[in-house]
Design a protein around this motif. Sequence first.
Motif, short mmCIF file in Angstrom:
data_model
loop_
_atom_site.label_atom_id
_atom_site.label_comp_id
_atom_site.label_asym_id
_atom_site.label_seq_id
_atom_site.Cartn_x
_atom_site.Cartn_y
_atom_site.Cartn_z
N PHE A 189 0.83 -1.44 0.11
CA PHE A 189 0.05 -0.15 -0.08
C PHE A 189 0.98 1.30 -0.08
N TYR A 190 2.00 1.00 0.56
CA TYR A 190 2.76 2.27 1.05
C TYR A 190 3.96 2.79 0.19
N ASP A 191 3.33 3.16 -1.19
CA ASP A 191 4.34 3.95 -2.09
C ASP A 191 4.05 5.51 -1.54
N LEU B 92 9.50 -0.49 14.40
CA LEU B 92 9.16 -1.17 13.17
C LEU B 92 7.87 -0.60 12.63
N GLY B 93 8.04 -0.17 11.17
CA GLY B 93 6.82 0.10 10.36
C GLY B 93 6.36 1.46 11.27
N ALA B 94 7.35 2.56 11.17
CA ALA B 94 7.05 3.73 11.99
C ALA B 94 6.31 4.79 11.63
N GLU C 182 4.07 10.30 14.38
CA GLU C 182 3.18 11.30 15.15
C GLU C 182 2.91 11.15 16.57
N LYS C 183 2.73 9.56 17.04
CA LYS C 183 2.31 9.13 18.35
C LYS C 183 3.84 8.84 19.02
N THR C 184 4.80 8.46 18.32
CA THR C 184 5.91 8.29 19.05
C THR C 184 6.85 9.27 19.72
N ILE D 292 12.17 2.39 11.22
CA ILE D 292 12.43 1.17 10.31
C ILE D 292 11.20 1.25 9.32
N ASP D 293 11.09 1.46 8.20
CA ASP D 293 9.94 1.73 7.35
C ASP D 293 10.21 1.47 5.71
N ILE D 294 9.27 0.78 5.25
CA ILE D 294 9.50 0.32 3.89
C ILE D 294 9.03 1.58 2.85
N SER D 295 8.57 2.80 3.48
CA SER D 295 8.16 3.95 3.06
C SER D 295 9.38 5.15 3.15
N GLN E 132 15.63 2.54 5.73
CA GLN E 132 14.50 2.35 4.78
C GLN E 132 14.46 0.74 4.61
N GLY E 133 13.40 -0.06 4.67
CA GLY E 133 13.25 -1.45 4.03
C GLY E 133 12.29 -1.95 4.71
N ASP E 134 12.23 -3.41 4.32
CA ASP E 134 10.97 -4.28 4.93
C ASP E 134 11.66 -4.96 6.45
N TYR E 135 10.80 -4.71 7.46
CA TYR E 135 11.61 -4.96 8.86
C TYR E 135 11.88 -6.27 8.87
N TRP E 136 11.07 -7.23 8.23
CA TRP E 136 11.41 -8.71 8.43
C TRP E 136 13.07 -8.76 7.90
N LEU F 99 3.85 -0.15 16.57
CA LEU F 99 2.44 0.38 16.86
C LEU F 99 1.47 0.43 15.86
N GLY F 100 0.39 1.00 16.21
CA GLY F 100 -0.57 1.28 15.21
C GLY F 100 -1.20 0.07 14.72
N SER F 101 -1.28 -1.09 15.56
CA SER F 101 -1.84 -2.17 14.96
C SER F 101 -1.16 -2.70 13.81
N ASN F 102 0.03 -2.27 13.49
CA ASN F 102 0.96 -3.16 12.47
C ASN F 102 0.58 -4.83 12.69
N ILE F 103 0.57 -5.14 13.58
CA ILE F 103 0.75 -6.55 14.13
C ILE F 103 -0.70 -7.38 13.50
C1 SAM Z 1 -0.60 0.97 9.81
S1 SAM Z 1 1.08 2.02 9.33
C2 SAM Z 1 1.31 2.56 11.02
C3 SAM Z 1 2.36 3.49 11.13
C4 SAM Z 1 2.65 3.93 12.33
N1 SAM Z 1 3.38 2.60 13.21
C5 SAM Z 1 1.38 4.47 13.21
O1 SAM Z 1 1.24 3.77 14.46
O2 SAM Z 1 0.98 5.36 12.92
C6 SAM Z 1 2.00 1.03 8.83
C7 SAM Z 1 3.44 1.41 8.45
O3 SAM Z 1 4.39 0.42 8.43
C8 SAM Z 1 4.99 0.32 7.23
N2 SAM Z 1 5.10 -1.22 6.74
C9 SAM Z 1 4.10 -1.96 6.51
N3 SAM Z 1 4.79 -3.46 6.49
C10 SAM Z 1 6.02 -2.94 6.62
C11 SAM Z 1 7.17 -4.03 6.34
N4 SAM Z 1 7.15 -5.25 6.08
N5 SAM Z 1 8.52 -3.48 6.68
C12 SAM Z 1 8.60 -2.07 6.89
N6 SAM Z 1 7.80 -1.18 7.02
C13 SAM Z 1 6.37 -1.86 7.03
C14 SAM Z 1 4.15 1.07 6.39
O4 SAM Z 1 4.94 1.58 5.41
C15 SAM Z 1 3.43 2.02 6.94
O5 SAM Z 1 4.19 3.32 7.38
#
Ligand code: SAM
Length: 325
Positions: free
Chosen positions: A29-31, A83-85, A89-91, A112-115, A139-143, A163-167
């Motif tokens: 999603f995150y271009d 991870l996926g920062a 805004e909240k951090t 760390i973020d893909i974007s 910058q990169g995939d956190y895995w 954070l942010g329900s990334n999980i």
């Molecule tokens: C739902 S947003 C949450 C952003 C932030 N953590 C927050 O709470 O506002 C997901 C973020 O994770 C990043 N992201 C998603 N999958 C990722 C991955 N596998 N590796 C790195 N970043 C990732 C996206 O680019 C995006 O910025």
Amino acid sequence: MKTATLSPFAKAVLDGMQKIPKQIPSLYFYDEAGSQLFEQIMQLPEYYLTNAEKSILQNQSNEILSAWQGSNHISEKLQIIELGAGNGEKTIFLLKSALSLFPAHQLEFIPIDISQAALEKLSHTCWQHFPQLSLNPVQGDYWEVLEDFSHHAEGTKKLVLFLGSNIGNMTWTESIAFYKKLFSFLKTGDAVLTGFDLKKDIHLLIPAYNDSSGVTREFNLNLLRRMNRELGATFALEKWDHYPIYNPVKGAMESYLISKEKQTVVFKNLNCDFHFEIAEPILTEVSFKYSFSQINDLAKNSGFALIENFTDAKQYFVDSLWVKS
Ligand SMILES: C[S@@+](CC[C@H](N)C(=O)[O-])C[C@H]1O[C@@H](n2cnc3c(N)ncnc32)[C@H](O)[C@@H]1O
């Protein structure tokens, strides 16, 4: 075409278009446009997740950091790795507390973020608020990035933020694998703080993924634009619907793009085409919702000790602090 020469996005799409149902991993999603749209989503009144987690960090950052420090003697060097920062805004609430609670320690923040777009925005915010903070964005995939961290920074105490329900984008099995990997590179006393979206009234969930101003719709459709631009695909956006539903058996929101008609889409850069039936879905996101007992089980099954759950006043969301003990 040799798949070895393809970008990760191209490989993921090629792979996902051959699955049933067709699917694309949500990290794509995150271009640049997707990251900007997600920032707009975070401001929407229907997207309760942001405000709920913001209130936790605004009001309880000192308690979270004190619980992390615990009775252990805190190291000279502290690392907060996110991870996926996103835009952070909240951090910033947590960073502000950390700088004032631990003034004598060297604090490094590693988002760390893909974007790249999201990281630039975050870096700008950090420089503005905390010029004294040591900031090292990756910058990169956190895995993948996590692999490198196992060799990094001996003698530092780490707090990993997720954070942010990334999980919520991971299945149960993926989550366990993810936390076990995290566990393997952390040391005793290191911690992880995860933002879980709690199970709740589904009438609150649906609008959060289908807002009245249509921003989440644009966010989902942007994936089609991205495939057109980067893979030479021929998606006509007016032939697709944004369709989020709550799956009560899985306990997850699922977002789909639904084909409004029978159609074939050519992917010029991949030398292939894919056929879609009328009403055929592409699964673009799964967002699991959790109960407290599931969170407890997840911590236990991946080796962590759950220290404390920090919730907002409405109990919509929880930031759960786990420690490697
Ligand atoms: C739902 S947003 C949450 C952003 C932030 N953590 C927050 O709470 O506002 C997901 C973020 O994770 C990043 N992201 C998603 N999958 C990722 C991955 N596998 N590796 C790195 N970043 C990732 C996206 O680019 C995006 O910025």
